[in-house]
Design a protein around this motif. Structure first.
Motif, mmCIF file in Angstrom:
data_model
loop_
_atom_site.group_PDB
_atom_site.id
_atom_site.type_symbol
_atom_site.label_atom_id
_atom_site.label_comp_id
_atom_site.label_asym_id
_atom_site.label_seq_id
_atom_site.Cartn_x
_atom_site.Cartn_y
_atom_site.Cartn_z
ATOM 1 N N ALA A 215 -2.330 35.159 -122.234
ATOM 2 C CA ALA A 215 -1.760 33.823 -122.052
ATOM 3 C C ALA A 215 -1.281 33.637 -120.617
ATOM 4 N N GLY A 216 -1.321 32.414 -120.158
ATOM 5 C CA GLY A 216 -0.850 32.119 -118.808
ATOM 6 C C GLY A 216 -0.747 30.636 -118.579
ATOM 7 N N CYS A 217 -0.117 30.282 -117.480
ATOM 8 C CA CYS A 217 -0.096 28.870 -117.078
ATOM 9 C C CYS A 217 0.327 28.772 -115.625
ATOM 10 N N GLY B 229 -1.762 20.989 -127.074
ATOM 11 C CA GLY B 229 -1.449 21.165 -125.650
ATOM 12 C C GLY B 229 -2.630 21.731 -124.896
ATOM 13 N N SER B 230 -2.400 22.785 -124.140
ATOM 14 C CA SER B 230 -3.493 23.390 -123.378
ATOM 15 C C SER B 230 -4.106 24.539 -124.170
ATOM 16 N N THR B 231 -4.207 24.348 -125.484
ATOM 17 C CA THR B 231 -4.822 25.380 -126.330
ATOM 18 C C THR B 231 -6.277 25.605 -125.946
ATOM 19 N N THR C 279 -4.464 40.390 -141.420
ATOM 20 C CA THR C 279 -4.355 39.449 -140.294
ATOM 21 C C THR C 279 -2.926 39.496 -139.790
ATOM 22 N N VAL C 280 -2.753 39.521 -138.455
ATOM 23 C CA VAL C 280 -1.389 39.475 -137.923
ATOM 24 C C VAL C 280 -1.176 38.125 -137.248
ATOM 25 N N LEU C 281 0.016 37.574 -137.426
ATOM 26 C CA LEU C 281 0.330 36.283 -136.822
ATOM 27 C C LEU C 281 1.590 36.380 -135.979
ATOM 28 N N GLY C 282 1.617 35.581 -134.914
ATOM 29 C CA GLY C 282 2.850 35.419 -134.141
ATOM 30 C C GLY C 282 3.561 34.186 -134.690
ATOM 31 N N VAL C 283 3.782 33.187 -133.823
ATOM 32 C CA VAL C 283 4.410 31.953 -134.316
ATOM 33 C C VAL C 283 3.373 30.850 -134.534
ATOM 34 N N MET C 284 2.089 31.225 -134.515
ATOM 35 C CA MET C 284 0.979 30.331 -134.887
ATOM 36 C C MET C 284 0.835 29.121 -133.965
ATOM 37 N N SER C 285 1.131 29.284 -132.689
ATOM 38 C CA SER C 285 0.944 28.163 -131.764
ATOM 39 C C SER C 285 -0.491 28.119 -131.253
ATOM 40 N N ASN C 286 -1.296 29.101 -131.640
ATOM 41 C CA ASN C 286 -2.714 29.079 -131.251
ATOM 42 C C ASN C 286 -3.571 29.264 -132.502
ATOM 43 N N MET C 287 -3.152 28.658 -133.579
ATOM 44 C CA MET C 287 -3.733 28.981 -134.874
ATOM 45 C C MET C 287 -3.685 27.756 -135.781
ATOM 46 N N ARG D 24 7.181 19.724 -115.379
ATOM 47 C CA ARG D 24 5.748 19.456 -115.199
ATOM 48 C C ARG D 24 5.065 19.280 -116.564
ATOM 49 N N ARG D 25 5.457 20.123 -117.505
ATOM 50 C CA ARG D 25 4.911 19.998 -118.877
ATOM 51 C C ARG D 25 5.260 18.636 -119.459
ATOM 52 N N ALA D 26 6.551 18.271 -119.324
ATOM 53 C CA ALA D 26 7.019 17.017 -119.932
ATOM 54 C C ALA D 26 6.293 15.818 -119.314
ATOM 55 N N ILE E 36 -2.808 45.898 -133.724
ATOM 56 C CA ILE E 36 -1.625 45.042 -133.821
ATOM 57 C C ILE E 36 -0.683 45.451 -132.690
ATOM 58 N N PHE E 37 -0.402 44.516 -131.781
ATOM 59 C CA PHE E 37 0.508 44.838 -130.684
ATOM 60 C C PHE E 37 1.927 44.924 -131.227
ATOM 61 N N THR E 38 2.642 45.931 -130.731
ATOM 62 C CA THR E 38 4.028 46.083 -131.176
ATOM 63 C C THR E 38 5.011 45.890 -130.023
ATOM 64 N N GLY F 27 4.598 30.731 -127.492
ATOM 65 C CA GLY F 27 4.138 31.780 -128.400
ATOM 66 C C GLY F 27 4.984 33.033 -128.264
ATOM 67 N N THR F 28 4.459 34.134 -128.830
ATOM 68 C CA THR F 28 5.146 35.426 -128.784
ATOM 69 C C THR F 28 4.431 36.362 -127.798
ATOM 70 N N VAL F 29 5.081 37.496 -127.530
ATOM 71 C CA VAL F 29 4.479 38.520 -126.666
ATOM 72 C C VAL F 29 3.161 39.012 -127.280
HETATM 73 C C1 LIG Z 1 1.778 22.727 -126.999
HETATM 74 C C2 LIG Z 1 1.093 24.011 -126.668
HETATM 75 C C3 LIG Z 1 0.960 24.410 -125.354
HETATM 76 C C4 LIG Z 1 0.313 25.631 -125.039
HETATM 77 N N1 LIG Z 1 0.213 25.994 -123.723
HETATM 78 C C5 LIG Z 1 -0.382 27.171 -123.414
HETATM 79 C C6 LIG Z 1 -0.499 27.574 -122.044
HETATM 80 O O1 LIG Z 1 -0.105 26.913 -121.118
HETATM 81 N N2 LIG Z 1 -1.090 28.779 -121.784
HETATM 82 C C7 LIG Z 1 -1.562 29.563 -122.783
HETATM 83 O O2 LIG Z 1 -2.068 30.636 -122.473
HETATM 84 N N3 LIG Z 1 -1.485 29.191 -124.085
HETATM 85 C C8 LIG Z 1 -0.910 28.016 -124.411
HETATM 86 N N4 LIG Z 1 -0.824 27.630 -125.716
HETATM 87 C C9 LIG Z 1 -1.415 28.482 -126.766
HETATM 88 C C10 LIG Z 1 -0.449 29.510 -127.401
HETATM 89 O O3 LIG Z 1 0.892 29.174 -127.191
HETATM 90 C C11 LIG Z 1 -0.719 30.891 -126.832
HETATM 91 O O4 LIG Z 1 -2.051 31.279 -127.137
HETATM 92 C C12 LIG Z 1 0.223 31.968 -127.408
HETATM 93 O O5 LIG Z 1 -0.002 33.163 -126.694
HETATM 94 C C13 LIG Z 1 0.011 32.216 -128.890
HETATM 95 O O6 LIG Z 1 1.040 33.059 -129.361
HETATM 96 P P1 LIG Z 1 1.458 33.047 -130.888
HETATM 97 O O7 LIG Z 1 2.556 34.021 -131.063
HETATM 98 O O8 LIG Z 1 1.756 31.652 -131.338
HETATM 99 O O9 LIG Z 1 0.129 33.583 -131.568
HETATM 100 P P2 LIG Z 1 -0.586 33.049 -132.903
HETATM 101 O O10 LIG Z 1 -1.035 31.641 -132.712
HETATM 102 O O11 LIG Z 1 0.262 33.338 -134.084
HETATM 103 O O12 LIG Z 1 -1.866 34.001 -132.924
HETATM 104 C C14 LIG Z 1 -2.858 33.831 -131.932
HETATM 105 C C15 LIG Z 1 -3.777 35.066 -131.928
HETATM 106 O O13 LIG Z 1 -3.029 36.196 -131.496
HETATM 107 C C16 LIG Z 1 -3.097 37.207 -132.487
HETATM 108 N N5 LIG Z 1 -1.784 37.883 -132.512
HETATM 109 C C17 LIG Z 1 -0.563 37.357 -132.636
HETATM 110 N N6 LIG Z 1 0.370 38.318 -132.631
HETATM 111 C C18 LIG Z 1 -0.297 39.491 -132.509
HETATM 112 C C19 LIG Z 1 0.106 40.864 -132.463
HETATM 113 N N7 LIG Z 1 1.386 41.238 -132.544
HETATM 114 N N8 LIG Z 1 -0.857 41.793 -132.327
HETATM 115 C C20 LIG Z 1 -2.181 41.456 -132.255
HETATM 116 N N9 LIG Z 1 -2.616 40.187 -132.313
HETATM 117 C C21 LIG Z 1 -1.678 39.209 -132.425
HETATM 118 C C22 LIG Z 1 -3.384 36.491 -133.810
HETATM 119 O O14 LIG Z 1 -4.007 37.347 -134.750
HETATM 120 C C23 LIG Z 1 -4.309 35.399 -133.321
HETATM 121 O O15 LIG Z 1 -5.621 35.901 -133.160
HETATM 122 C C24 LIG Z 1 -0.213 26.434 -126.072
HETATM 123 C C25 LIG Z 1 -0.066 26.035 -127.408
HETATM 124 C C26 LIG Z 1 0.571 24.836 -127.702
HETATM 125 C C27 LIG Z 1 0.707 24.447 -129.143
#
Ligand SMILES: Cc1cc2nc3c(=O)[nH]c(=O)nc-3n(C[C@H](O)[C@H](O)[C@H](O)COP(=O)(O)OP(=O)(O)OC[C@H]3O[C@@H](n4cnc5c(N)ncnc54)[C@H](O)[C@@H]3O)c2cc1C
Length: 265
Positions: free
Chosen positions: A139-141, A223-225, A61-69, A210-212, A184-186, A129-131
């Motif tokens: 991802a978008g907004c 948030g807008s998860t 499993t690959v993780l970014g900063v877990m903002s969607n997890m 606007r977010r605030a 896994i995206f690099t 989150g991360t790229v």
């Molecule tokens: C307060 C809040 C607001 C948010 N607002 C938005 C918003 O406006 N728009 C929006 O689109 N999202 C939003 N999100 C959701 C989140 O930020 C995005 O989905 C973001 O792209 C997740 O990135 P991450 O690095 O945290 O990924 P993670 O949460 O770590 O992982 C998410 C998914 O991506 C996969 N992943 C991560 N890194 C890689 C990699 N290198 N290669 C392959 N797969 C990978 C993971 O396996 C997992 O399936 C929000 C979240 C929060 C908590």
């Protein structure tokens, strides 16, 4: 239940393995268990070599900063890969393109572009989150999304083979891509356009304000998860066109629902 994976079962690497590594504690929601083994590759070659040599039955499993997890309390079986600083580089180029490695924060990509007078990437400043995470779910907004600016993404698959993908090849749609789950995206290259740094900064400040105004950004909120439903999903559910996810949550009687420390806002 699948048995835990141990470091001794894994190939030799130049990077670092950590058994029973806490994940929940460093996740966005600060909740959840551990990874059987956490792997931080030394560099791209180390990552690819690990993937090609790692036994096929070991879940990866690959993780970014877990903002969607949300990390389950029982933890994550197998190997969890977290890319480190070697995968966080960002380069703004003369042709108004920005190349970023997959662990770079979206907000840092936006900031780098702004400083270099590259417009079009401002929306990244609003996504925590991360790229890599942005590529995985488009991802978008505020009317812009990753696929609008993406030239190509780079990835390595479970066999350690390298791939370059265009947005068309990735089948990107609203908060979704068709890229195989084991990729896994690099890194990625994004196309911006010439802009005035001050105007770009002002645009990003507007997104932040606007977010605030509309979201409890100081809480550990999802948030807008939640993605909004598609037109087809609304028809199937017998709901009027344009119904938003928050309205469905309210209709289901779940607004304000509390379980333990979690609250549906
Ligand atoms: C307060 C809040 C607001 C948010 N607002 C938005 C918003 O406006 N728009 C929006 O689109 N999202 C939003 N999100 C959701 C989140 O930020 C995005 O989905 C973001 O792209 C997740 O990135 P991450 O690095 O945290 O990924 P993670 O949460 O770590 O992982 C998410 C998914 O991506 C996969 N992943 C991560 N890194 C890689 C990699 N290198 N290669 C392959 N797969 C990978 C993971 O396996 C997992 O399936 C929000 C979240 C929060 C908590």
């Amino acid at each position: 239940m699948r048995p835990s994976v141990k470091e001794a079962e894994l190939p030799a690497v130049r990077g670092r393995y950590t058994e029973n590594a806490p994940l929940g504690a460093v996740s966005w929601f600060r909740a959840g268990g551990t990874a059987d083994v956490l792997f931080k590759p030394a560099d791209l070659e180390d990552l690819a070599a690990f993937l090609s040599a790692c036994p096929a039955q070991v879940p990866v499993t690959v993780l970014g900063v877990m903002s969607n997890m949300i990390i389950r309390d029982g933890g994550v079986r197998g190997v969890v890969i977290r890319l480190g600083g070697e995968f966080a580089g960002i380069e703004a180029r003369e042709d108004h393109r920005v190349a970023a490695s997959s662990m770079a924060l979206d907000s840092s990509v936006a900031a780098k572009a702004a400083k270099a007078g590259i417009a079009g990437l401002e929306f990244f400043s609003g996504i925590p989150g991360t790229v890599g995470g942005a590529l995985r779910m488009n991802a978008g907004c505020y009317g812009a999304e990753t696929k609008d600016i993406l030239i190509r993404a780079e990835a390595v698959d479970r066999q350690g083979r390298f791939h370059e993908l265009t947005p068309d090849q990735m089948g990107m749609s609203y908060r979704h891509t068709e890229v195989p789950e084991d990729y896994i995206f690099t890194g990625a290259v994004f196309q911006g356009r010439p802009g005035d740094p001050a105007a770009i900064e002002a645009h990003m400040a507007g997104i932040k304000a606007r977010r605030a105004d509309t979201q409890p950004i100081r809480e550990k909120t999802g948030g807008s998860t939640f993605a909004n439903p598609t037109a087809e999903e609304l028809v199937a559910a017998g709901q009027p066109e344009g119904t938003k996810t928050w309205q469905l949550i309210e209709l289901a009687g779940c607004r304000g629902l509390r379980m333990g420390g979690a609250l549906m806002s």
